[in-house]
Design an enzyme around this catalytic site. Structure first.
Site, PDB file in Angstrom:
ATOM      1  N   GLY A   1      37.747  43.138  50.174  1.00 58.99           N
ATOM      2  CA  GLY A   1      36.947  44.118  49.445  1.00 58.99           C
ATOM      3  C   GLY A   1      37.755  44.622  48.271  1.00 58.99           C
ATOM      4  O   GLY A   1      38.950  44.309  48.147  1.00 58.99           O
TER       5      GLY A   1
ATOM      6  N   ARG B   1      41.579  47.770  45.000  1.00 57.28           N
ATOM      7  CA  ARG B   1      42.199  48.511  43.890  1.00 57.28           C
ATOM      8  C   ARG B   1      41.351  48.460  42.634  1.00 57.28           C
ATOM      9  O   ARG B   1      41.767  48.932  41.585  1.00 57.28           O
ATOM     10  CB  ARG B   1      43.564  47.930  43.595  1.00 57.28           C
ATOM     11  CG  ARG B   1      43.509  46.436  43.292  1.00 57.28           C
ATOM     12  CD  ARG B   1      44.792  46.000  42.733  1.00 57.28           C
ATOM     13  NE  ARG B   1      44.956  44.562  42.807  1.00 57.28           N
ATOM     14  CZ  ARG B   1      45.999  43.942  42.319  1.00 57.28           C
ATOM     15  NH1 ARG B   1      46.932  44.628  41.730  1.00 57.28           N
ATOM     16  NH2 ARG B   1      46.083  42.640  42.423  1.00 57.28           N
TER      17      ARG B   1
ATOM     18  N   ARG C   1      37.604  45.084  33.185  1.00 60.76           N
ATOM     19  CA  ARG C   1      37.043  43.732  33.220  1.00 60.76           C
ATOM     20  C   ARG C   1      35.532  43.809  33.047  1.00 60.76           C
ATOM     21  O   ARG C   1      34.885  44.672  33.641  1.00 60.76           O
ATOM     22  CB  ARG C   1      37.405  43.113  34.571  1.00 60.76           C
ATOM     23  CG  ARG C   1      36.913  41.708  34.768  1.00 60.76           C
ATOM     24  CD  ARG C   1      37.711  41.029  35.838  1.00 60.76           C
ATOM     25  NE  ARG C   1      37.378  41.526  37.175  1.00 60.76           N
ATOM     26  CZ  ARG C   1      38.096  41.262  38.258  1.00 60.76           C
ATOM     27  NH1 ARG C   1      39.204  40.547  38.173  1.00 60.76           N
ATOM     28  NH2 ARG C   1      37.730  41.713  39.438  1.00 60.76           N
TER      29      ARG C   1
ATOM     30  N   ASP D   1      37.549  34.433  47.816  1.00 58.74           N
ATOM     31  CA  ASP D   1      37.260  35.782  47.297  1.00 58.74           C
ATOM     32  C   ASP D   1      37.582  35.871  45.806  1.00 58.74           C
ATOM     33  O   ASP D   1      37.254  36.863  45.160  1.00 58.74           O
ATOM     34  CB  ASP D   1      38.031  36.856  48.077  1.00 58.74           C
ATOM     35  CG  ASP D   1      39.515  36.558  48.172  1.00 58.74           C
ATOM     36  OD1 ASP D   1      39.867  35.483  48.689  1.00 58.74           O
ATOM     37  OD2 ASP D   1      40.324  37.383  47.729  1.00 58.74           O
ATOM     38  N   ASN D   2      38.221  34.855  45.267  1.00 62.43           N
ATOM     39  CA  ASN D   2      38.519  34.841  43.833  1.00 62.43           C
ATOM     40  C   ASN D   2      37.626  33.865  43.077  1.00 62.43           C
ATOM     41  O   ASN D   2      37.939  33.468  41.958  1.00 62.43           O
ATOM     42  CB  ASN D   2      39.995  34.492  43.593  1.00 62.43           C
ATOM     43  CG  ASN D   2      40.917  35.600  44.088  1.00 62.43           C
ATOM     44  OD1 ASN D   2      40.510  36.745  44.214  1.00 62.43           O
ATOM     45  ND2 ASN D   2      42.157  35.251  44.376  1.00 62.43           N
TER      46      ASN D   2
ATOM     47  N   ASP E   1      39.450  36.643  38.563  1.00 63.44           N
ATOM     48  CA  ASP E   1      40.573  37.174  39.330  1.00 63.44           C
ATOM     49  C   ASP E   1      41.876  36.422  39.062  1.00 63.44           C
ATOM     50  O   ASP E   1      42.255  35.512  39.786  1.00 63.44           O
ATOM     51  CB  ASP E   1      40.252  37.160  40.831  1.00 63.44           C
ATOM     52  CG  ASP E   1      40.119  38.586  41.342  1.00 63.44           C
ATOM     53  OD1 ASP E   1      39.972  39.495  40.512  1.00 63.44           O
ATOM     54  OD2 ASP E   1      40.167  38.789  42.562  1.00 63.44           O
TER      55      ASP E   1
HETATM   56  P1  AMP Z   1      44.072  39.488  44.852  1.00 61.55           P
HETATM   57  O1  AMP Z   1      45.216  38.686  45.323  1.00 61.55           O
HETATM   58  O2  AMP Z   1      44.386  40.390  43.682  1.00 61.55           O
HETATM   59  O3  AMP Z   1      42.857  38.671  44.603  1.00 61.55           O
HETATM   60  O4  AMP Z   1      43.743  40.494  46.043  1.00 61.55           O
HETATM   61  C1  AMP Z   1      43.412  40.106  47.359  1.00 61.55           C
HETATM   62  C2  AMP Z   1      42.928  41.327  48.098  1.00 61.55           C
HETATM   63  O5  AMP Z   1      43.965  42.294  48.208  1.00 61.55           O
HETATM   64  C3  AMP Z   1      41.767  42.051  47.446  1.00 61.55           C
HETATM   65  O6  AMP Z   1      40.955  42.567  48.443  1.00 61.55           O
HETATM   66  C4  AMP Z   1      42.466  43.140  46.651  1.00 61.55           C
HETATM   67  O7  AMP Z   1      41.625  44.228  46.379  1.00 61.55           O
HETATM   68  C5  AMP Z   1      43.579  43.512  47.598  1.00 61.55           C
HETATM   69  N1  AMP Z   1      44.746  44.074  46.878  1.00 61.55           N
HETATM   70  C6  AMP Z   1      45.634  43.406  46.111  1.00 61.55           C
HETATM   71  N2  AMP Z   1      46.567  44.234  45.615  1.00 61.55           N
HETATM   72  C7  AMP Z   1      46.268  45.471  46.075  1.00 61.55           C
HETATM   73  C8  AMP Z   1      46.859  46.758  45.930  1.00 61.55           C
HETATM   74  N3  AMP Z   1      47.961  46.950  45.198  1.00 61.55           N
HETATM   75  N4  AMP Z   1      46.251  47.792  46.549  1.00 61.55           N
HETATM   76  C9  AMP Z   1      45.152  47.620  47.284  1.00 61.55           C
HETATM   77  N5  AMP Z   1      44.562  46.437  47.477  1.00 61.55           N
HETATM   78  C10 AMP Z   1      45.100  45.370  46.877  1.00 61.55           C
HETATM   79 MG    MG Z   2      41.045  38.811  44.247  1.00 61.94          MG
END
Ligand code: AMP
Ligand code: MG
Length: 484
Positions: A90, A93, A176, A252-253, A262
């Site tokens: 979800g 951030r 974004r 999810d990306n 993403d």
């Molecule tokens: P990402 O690798 O950026 O695609 O993130 C994968 C998941 O981790 C997603 O659900 C992001 O919202 C969550 N996420 C990544 N970095 C953070 C962060 N610093 N704080 C909270 N959630 C994060």
């Molecule tokens: Mg992501």
């Protein structure tokens, strides 16, 4: 053009209810300030560039103020990460601030990444650092300028808020823009949590808002899935043709719109390397450059699985089978154009593959090769490029076959045609890193200049030779941190 406080919101996703997303406000960053803005992306919201310079702009996108009509929501999703299902992801951030309805009648999601903790933060800080925000901003706008579908980025806001990664850094946001932030993983969440009603609500929304042309088909959801397959085939062909490595192709990306989405430790290839892995935590090379094609297919299969309550399996299978042939057709078309061919011949792909093998062994700069090949008459260009290769006999043979191939082509306007598809400026990791190093010291000029150069990648720009060079040795082996 509108003033910043005159945006019109129409929050369709928020209206779908609390099962699909959770209302939550952004958390303010300390001393927010504009790092860089994209005029072209702001224009999508009917905002002119001057709006970005107003203090109000940094206050809004630094989380201090909000329009009364914005309805910020964190969207729920799950997804397959490195092949394993993670049941609870979800927006941890990022927030969908709201949907802006522009004068042209388009909806644009305003998604603020780095906006603070949400119910989906899973113990993490909800923040994004300046470095990764700048990288996402530059990549989004650079891909768009290359004609590669991508989410857009309107601005980066920097701050004094300390954020801990491998060391202390500072928090930032990136705004974004996309017509939708629904991911493959959004559908997977409602499938694996067995919520068929919510899934139907989501599917109806995506169909009506983003694939209205499919409503006229006998099986609208199947037509929508087929279009998603088609769009992904074309997208991945563009990534492969231009040497873009996404790095974290988790489901999810993956955008439901078939656009680049993403950004993490992405990279454009400098030297050609089919096995290139841009993500240092990807130890098995699952998302290596040449694996992006089968992985996209795998991800589409994961989406298909999640759609089985809505679409019969035979239809899903048939649509999935379209992916590879469509990918091949797009890829061949792009590579032909990159080589300056107007017509199509059957063994063109073999010629491309031989070239890539020679490049791989020689450590040849991928994008510059095509640019240089087109800038001069072919014979002279080949003579010059020859020095970069190790297998000289192999390259000479390739060159002869290439000359024979273009002998039957109409070569008038060859340079203009090839320059129009072969960028001179690409977002090389070392260029991004130089701009980031300066920005971390509070000097945003280099980020802004690099962004400007990358918005016209095919056009030679006066005084910008430094941006069109191969990387220096230090710049070839940068380890881009996966933390963001
Ligand atoms: P990402 O690798 O950026 O695609 O993130 C994968 C998941 O981790 C997603 O659900 C992001 O919202 C969550 N996420 C990544 N970095 C953070 C962060 N610093 N704080 C909270 N959630 C994060
Ligand atoms: Mg992501």
């Amino acid at each position: 053009m509108n003033a910043l406080d005159e945006l019109t919101f129409d929050n369709r996703f928020a209206r779908l209810g609390d099962v699909l997303s959770t209302h939550i406000l952004p958390q303010p960053l300390d001393a927010p300030r504009l790092v860089v803005a994209s005029d072209a992306a702001l224009a999508l919201l009917d905002l002119d560039a001057a709006q970005a310079e107003l203090p109000l702009f940094a206050e809004i996108f630094g989380g201090h103020k909000l329009w009364a009509d914005a309805e910020p929501r964190a969207m729920v999703y799950s997804g397959h990460q490195f092949g394993h299902y993670n049941p609870q992801l979800g927006d941890g951030r990022g927030l969908l601030l709201g949907e802006v309805y522009n004068d042209a009648g388009e909806h644009w999601d305003l998604h603020l990444k780095g906006a603070g903790q949400t119910p989906y933060s899973r113990g993490a800080d909800g923040r994004a650092v300046l470095r990764s925000s700048i990288r996402e901003f530059l990549a989004s706008e650079a891909l768009h300028a290359l004609g590669i579908p991508s989410t857009r980025a309107a601005c980066v806001i920097g701050s004094d808020t300390p954020v801990w990664r491998e060391k202390q850094e500072r928090g930032a946001t990136v705004l974004r823009l996309s017509p939708s932030h629904v991911r493959f993983g959004s559908f997977e969440f409602f499938y694996y949590t067995r919520q068929p009603e919510a899934q139907k609500t989501l599917a109806d929304h995506v169909l009506n808002a983003h694939y209205p042309e499919c409503l006229e088909q006998p099986q609208p959801f199947l037509a929508m899935f087929r279009t998603i397959v088609e769009r992904n085939a074309e997208l991945i062909a563009k990534w492969q043709a231009y040497g873009f490595c996404h790095g974290v192709m988790n489901t999810d990306n993956m955008s439901i719109l078939g656009i680049t989405f993403d950004f993490g430790p992405f990279a454009f290839l400098d030297d050609f390397d089919a096995n290139f892995i841009c993500n240092h935590s990807d130890h098995e090379g699952r998302y290596a450059f040449s694996n992006q094609v089968p992985i996209a297919h795998w991800n589409l299969s994961a989406l298909a699985q999640a759609l089985t309550p809505l679409i019969e399996v035979d239809g899903l299978r048939e649509a999935l089978a379209l992916f590879l042939p469509l990918y091949q057709a797009h890829y061949q078309d792009l590579m032909r154009r990159r080589l300056g061919f107007v017509s199509a011949q059957e063994d063109d792909l073999a010629l491309v593959e031989r070239l890539l093998t020679l490049m791989q062994h020689g450590g040849v700069d991928y994008n510059l090769f095509f640019r240089r090949l087109g800038e001069q008459p072919a014979e002279q260009a080949l003579q010059k490029l020859r020095d970069d290769f190790i297998d000289l006999a192999g390259f000479d043979q390739w060159g002869q076959d290439y000359l024979a191939r273009i002998a039957n082509e109409d070569n008038t306007e060859r340079t203009a045609r090839m320059n129009g598809v072969n960028p001179l400026y690409v977002l090389r990791n070392y260029l991004a890193q130089k701009a980031i190093d300066r920005a971390e010291e509070g000097d945003y000029e280099e980020v802004r200049r690099l962004h400007r150069v990358l918005t016209r990648p095919f056009e030679q720009q006066g005084g910008m030779e430094a941006y069109a060079q191969r990387p220096p040795e230090w710049g070839k082996h940068l380890e881009i941190s996966c933390s963001s």
